[in-house]
Design a protein around this motif. Structure first.
Motif, PDB file in Angstrom:
ATOM      1  N   ILE A  35       0.974  -1.459   0.069  1.00 39.71           N
ATOM      2  CA  ILE A  35      -0.078   0.281   0.192  1.00 39.71           C
ATOM      3  C   ILE A  35       0.873   1.679  -0.340  1.00 39.71           C
ATOM      4  N   ILE A  36       1.869   1.291   1.322  1.00 42.28           N
ATOM      5  CA  ILE A  36       2.739   2.424   0.795  1.00 42.28           C
ATOM      6  C   ILE A  36       3.458   2.627  -0.604  1.00 42.28           C
ATOM      7  N   PHE A  37       4.622   1.811  -1.031  1.00 43.11           N
ATOM      8  CA  PHE A  37       4.869   1.526  -2.502  1.00 43.11           C
ATOM      9  C   PHE A  37       3.690   2.030  -3.234  1.00 43.11           C
ATOM     10  N   ASP A  38       2.649   1.392  -3.738  1.00 42.11           N
ATOM     11  CA  ASP A  38       1.734   1.851  -4.375  1.00 42.11           C
ATOM     12  C   ASP A  38       0.834   3.377  -4.516  1.00 42.11           C
ATOM     13  N   SER A  39       1.365   3.870  -2.859  1.00 35.95           N
ATOM     14  CA  SER A  39       1.011   5.467  -2.713  1.00 35.95           C
ATOM     15  C   SER A  39       2.352   6.225  -3.327  1.00 35.95           C
ATOM     16  N   ASN A  67      -3.689  -2.263 -12.103  1.00 36.18           N
ATOM     17  CA  ASN A  67      -5.124  -3.831 -10.925  1.00 36.18           C
ATOM     18  C   ASN A  67      -4.803  -3.496  -8.957  1.00 36.18           C
ATOM     19  N   PHE A  68      -4.591  -2.460  -8.705  1.00 35.31           N
ATOM     20  CA  PHE A  68      -4.116  -2.755  -7.900  1.00 35.31           C
ATOM     21  C   PHE A  68      -5.512  -3.204  -6.474  1.00 35.31           C
ATOM     22  N   ILE A  69      -6.645  -2.668  -7.300  1.00 32.35           N
ATOM     23  CA  ILE A  69      -7.259  -2.948  -6.235  1.00 32.35           C
ATOM     24  C   ILE A  69      -8.335  -4.342  -6.052  1.00 32.35           C
ATOM     25  N   PHE A  70      -7.721  -5.706  -7.325  1.00 32.09           N
ATOM     26  CA  PHE A  70      -7.505  -6.297  -7.128  1.00 32.09           C
ATOM     27  C   PHE A  70      -6.739  -7.071  -6.365  1.00 32.09           C
ATOM     28  N   TYR A  71      -5.815  -7.053  -6.405  1.00 31.24           N
ATOM     29  CA  TYR A  71      -4.577  -7.954  -5.388  1.00 31.24           C
ATOM     30  C   TYR A  71      -4.812  -6.939  -3.833  1.00 31.24           C
ATOM     31  N   ASP A  72      -5.735  -6.135  -4.101  1.00 34.98           N
ATOM     32  CA  ASP A  72      -5.714  -6.021  -1.913  1.00 34.98           C
ATOM     33  C   ASP A  72      -6.234  -6.471  -1.965  1.00 34.98           C
ATOM     34  N   LEU A  73      -8.073  -6.708  -2.873  1.00 36.50           N
ATOM     35  CA  LEU A  73      -9.336  -7.201  -2.115  1.00 36.50           C
ATOM     36  C   LEU A  73      -8.899  -8.575  -1.846  1.00 36.50           C
ATOM     37  N   ILE A  74      -7.897  -9.542  -2.713  1.00 39.58           N
ATOM     38  CA  ILE A  74      -7.364 -11.319  -2.718  1.00 39.58           C
ATOM     39  C   ILE A  74      -6.806 -11.285  -1.078  1.00 39.58           C
ATOM     40  N   PRO A 115     -10.880  -1.506   1.740  1.00 41.46           N
ATOM     41  CA  PRO A 115     -10.453  -0.876  -0.004  1.00 41.46           C
ATOM     42  C   PRO A 115     -10.709  -0.086  -0.330  1.00 41.46           C
ATOM     43  N   VAL A 116     -10.091   0.913   0.112  1.00 41.84           N
ATOM     44  CA  VAL A 116     -10.555   2.585  -0.144  1.00 41.84           C
ATOM     45  C   VAL A 116      -9.921   4.027   0.305  1.00 41.84           C
ATOM     46  N   GLY A 117      -9.176   4.258  -0.455  1.00 41.99           N
ATOM     47  CA  GLY A 117      -7.786   5.420   0.343  1.00 41.99           C
ATOM     48  C   GLY A 117      -7.833   4.916   1.475  1.00 41.99           C
ATOM     49  N   SER A 118      -7.490   5.901   2.113  1.00 45.40           N
ATOM     50  CA  SER A 118      -6.649   6.204   3.366  1.00 45.40           C
ATOM     51  C   SER A 118      -7.200   4.789   3.990  1.00 45.40           C
ATOM     52  N   LEU A 119      -8.516   4.792   4.149  1.00 43.50           N
ATOM     53  CA  LEU A 119      -9.318   3.841   5.303  1.00 43.50           C
ATOM     54  C   LEU A 119      -7.981   2.280   5.525  1.00 43.50           C
ATOM     55  N   ARG A 120      -7.385   1.823   4.345  1.00 39.04           N
ATOM     56  CA  ARG A 120      -6.661   1.043   4.329  1.00 39.04           C
ATOM     57  C   ARG A 120      -5.199   1.366   4.942  1.00 39.04           C
ATOM     58  N   PHE A 121      -4.871   2.230   5.921  1.00 42.10           N
ATOM     59  CA  PHE A 121      -4.133   1.867   6.829  1.00 42.10           C
ATOM     60  C   PHE A 121      -4.479   2.887   7.383  1.00 42.10           C
ATOM     61  N   LEU A 122      -5.882   2.012   8.009  1.00 44.20           N
ATOM     62  CA  LEU A 122      -5.843   1.695   9.373  1.00 44.20           C
ATOM     63  C   LEU A 122      -5.363   0.225   9.751  1.00 44.20           C
ATOM     64  N   ARG A 123      -5.507  -0.500   9.161  1.00 42.73           N
ATOM     65  CA  ARG A 123      -5.288  -1.991   9.160  1.00 42.73           C
ATOM     66  C   ARG A 123      -3.812  -1.791   9.879  1.00 42.73           C
TER      67      ARG A 123
END
Length: 334
Positions: A35-39, A67-74, A115-123
């Motif tokens: 996520i950080i690298f993609d950002s 297609n980052f959303i696809f890989y993130d959904l995995i 899997p939306v924007g900044s909410l990913r960083f809440l992981r």
């Protein structure tokens, strides 16, 4: 560097769940790194820089970025599957009073899966919760890591500075209230100190007796010799007493006898005073002193000089507390 306590891991009887924790921790680390690298890759300048100097890396990663959303959904599907598994276990083991409590208590696991924007960083909250759980069961010891010690040191320093400033501000306000003769002063005197006069007297009496026993009794002989020497020197320097030597025959004898008698009297008086202070007989003397500072409240009011003495005493006590609060222990550790 984190070290796994294998002995505690075996004793916990939750090897499966802790194994899942370690697997999820590894996946979360990989996911957060992506996520950080993609950002960073999203910036056109970074993409152009990679195209110029690392074309192979750019060609490899660009389809992933598209297609980052696809890989993130995995990753999200794995996280949600683990969440549902733990929820089912919580229901079966009746960990919570109601079956639907688990999603509310572990809300950060669900929010981070969006899997939306900044909410990913809440992981990162999920990472913290796993590390905290492993630390709580003593599988790992976070406090031994350099990162923890670094942040904990500056956190403690910040909290000490903050709390010191608050305490000093409060104590300064109390001093101002006491100086103005507010009801706070009357309450301290009449409701707090005066009802405890007996306790204060006993405490001061015991401390004075202890100080006298430890400081005087072992050095009684040396102190007596010192007092006799000082009295002898003072008497020899006295002009009127030196004239006794002019008396024929008996003059020197009278002078020596008088010097010895005065020295003995002074030494005995000091000895008796310190003996009294070192014994329980000092209680009445200490009680008189306490009565001077804490007189019994009367309807007519107290003399102004007594009020001033007590006010000054309270202010000096608060000054001493403020001086101790100003000590920066974190600087000593640094």
């Amino acid at each position: 560097m984190l070290h796994i306590n294998r002995e505690n891991l075996r004793k916990s009887h939750q090897l499966i769940w802790f194994t899942i924790d370690f697997v999820m921790l590894g996946l979360l680390m990989i996911n957060m790194a992506l996520i950080i690298f993609d950002s960073i890759y999203s910036f056109a300048a970074v993409e152009n820089l990679l195209a110029e100097h690392a074309g192979a890396l750019r060609d490899f990663y660009h389809p992933i970025h598209e297609n980052f959303i696809f890989y993130d959904l995995i990753f999200v599907s794995i996280f949600l599957a683990e969440f549902v598994l733990r929820w089912g276990y919580a229901i079966k083991a009746s960990i919570y009073d109601r079956w639907y409590f688990y999603p509310f208590i572990h809300w950060y696991d669900l929010v981070g899966c969006i899997p939306v924007g900044s909410l990913r960083f809440l992981r990162i909250l999920r990472v913290i919760s796993i590390i905290y759980r492993l630390h709580q069961y003593k599988i790992i010891d976070v406090t031994q890591t350099r990162l923890y010690r670094f942040f904990n040191f500056y956190y403690e320093a910040f909290m000490e500075e903050l709390s010191d400033r608050i305490v000093l501000k409060v104590l300064s306000g109390v001093q101002q209230e006491v100086r103005r003769g507010s009801p706070l002063f009357e309450r301290i005197q009449n409701d707090i100190l005066h009802p405890r006069r007996a306790m204060l007297t006993d405490w001061i009496s015991e401390r004075v007796a202890q100080a006298a026993r430890q400081g005087y009794v072992p050095k009684r002989g040396a102190l007596r010799s010192y007092l006799e020497d000082r009295v002898d020197v003072a008497l020899k320097e006295n002009l009127e007493l030196s004239r006794l030597r002019l008396l024929p025959v008996v003059g020197p004898t009278i002078q020596e006898t008088l010097e010895e008698a005065v020295g003995d009297i002074v030494a005995n008086v000091i000895h008796q005073i310190l003996e009294d202070l070192a014994s329980a007989s000092n209680h009445a003397f200490i009680e008189d002193i306490v009565d001077v500072f804490l007189p019994t409240p009367t309807a007519e009011g107290e003399p102004e000089e007594q009020n001033e003495a007590l006010i000054q005493l309270i202010i000096e006590v608060i000054d001493a507390i403020k001086g101790q609060v100003r000590v920066k222990y974190w600087r000593e550790q640094l």
